[in-house]
Write an enzyme that holds these catalytic residues in place. Structure first.
Site, PDB file in Angstrom:
ATOM      1  N   ASP A  35      33.259  29.609  45.141  1.00  0.00           N
ATOM      2  CA  ASP A  35      34.707  29.782  45.277  1.00  0.00           C
ATOM      3  C   ASP A  35      35.404  28.494  45.720  1.00  0.00           C
ATOM      4  O   ASP A  35      34.921  27.797  46.608  1.00  0.00           O
ATOM      5  CB  ASP A  35      34.967  30.900  46.295  1.00  0.00           C
ATOM      6  CG  ASP A  35      36.415  31.342  46.281  1.00  0.00           C
ATOM      7  OD1 ASP A  35      37.111  31.090  45.289  1.00  0.00           O
ATOM      8  OD2 ASP A  35      36.847  31.951  47.287  1.00  0.00           O
ATOM      9  N   GLU A 144      37.040  30.447  36.597  1.00  0.00           N
ATOM     10  CA  GLU A 144      38.400  30.703  37.082  1.00  0.00           C
ATOM     11  C   GLU A 144      39.075  29.372  37.413  1.00  0.00           C
ATOM     12  O   GLU A 144      38.469  28.496  38.030  1.00  0.00           O
ATOM     13  CB  GLU A 144      38.373  31.589  38.344  1.00  0.00           C
ATOM     14  CG  GLU A 144      39.767  31.773  38.951  1.00  0.00           C
ATOM     15  CD  GLU A 144      39.867  32.951  39.922  1.00  0.00           C
ATOM     16  OE1 GLU A 144      39.240  33.996  39.656  1.00  0.00           O
ATOM     17  OE2 GLU A 144      40.551  32.809  40.936  1.00  0.00           O
TER      18      GLU A 144
END
Ligand SMILES: [Zn+2]
Length: 237
Positions: A35, A144
């Site tokens: 992340d 992402e």
């Protein structure tokens, strides 16, 4: 950030999670997200450990300009290669983008200049990372693109500007994280104008649907005030 705080590394976190899955006899699929990664070394390490998703943090390549910094903005735009500026001007100015999801977007010369000055280096960074690390894995890893850690919210036109170029360059995006209006602080409810959030969220959703990826809402936990809007407008995504 959290790994630095807790003194753990990517390998330990994944090993602990895999052990828990084994211990509980959980048989369904699960994944692991690297992340908010910014550095190429971290992306490589996460992929080598077998992480199934990379959330690329483009914030270090996104510029911020106050309303008085027109000269700086102009200078940043001029610092892009001439070839790139010509291409962008041809691609965006004087055109109406009619999205099949029912949104119409147009770029004035000023809007193009502003968006390119703020986002072009981030766009080029995301394309490079995709081609170098994600594309060779042939769809095995979700990608992402996060542009949320910025000083100002991402307006829908900017979201479109970023996505249009990424998709055109062949980047396969699974999800995109713009910065929404208002404040998304950890552990507390949403702070901001709900009507404005709803209006902009609907536009961001139409852009995401147009390109075929999901909208990602970072630090969304505990934001009870915006959940009804998101639940209704995201159509299950
Ligand atoms: Zn984020």
């Amino acid at each position: 950030r959290e790994l630095n705080l807790t003194g753990r590394d990517y390998g330990q976190v994944l090993a602990d999670a895999v052990w828990a899955v084994f211990q509980e006899d959980y048989r369904l699929g699960f994944g692991a997200d690297g992340d908010h990664l910014k550095a190429l070394d971290d992306i490589k390490m996460a992929l080598d450990y077998g992480y199934t998703m990379i959330t690329l943090d483009c914030s270090e390549h996104i510029k911020n300009f106050s309303s008085e910094q027109n000269a700086e903005l102009e200078e940043t735009y001029r610092s892009l290669a001439e070839e790139e500026r010509v291409k962008l001007e041809k691609q965006f100015i004087g055109k109406t983008f009619n999205l099949k999801t029912g949104l119409r977007l147009t770029f004035t010369p000023e809007a193009l200049k502003r968006n390119a000055a703020i986002y072009q280096q981030a766009i080029n960074f995301a394309i490079m990372v995709f081609n170098q690390f994600i594309k060779p894995l042939q769809g095995k890893v979700d990608f992402e693109v996060s542009i949320d850690e910025t000083a100002t919210p991402t307006d829908p036109l900017s979201h479109f500007f970023v996505a249009e170029q990424l998709i055109e360059a062949g980047v396969k995006i699974n999800s995109m994280a713009p910065r929404f209006c208002g404040e998304f602080q950890k552990g507390i409810n949403y702070i901001g104008d709900l009507k404005q959030f709803e209006a902009e969220y609907v536009e961001h959703t139409k852009i995401a649907e147009h390109f075929g990826y999901k909208l990602s809402i970072h630090s969304g936990s505990d934001k009870f005030a915006v959940f009804p809007v998101i639940g209704r407008e995201s159509k299950g995504h």
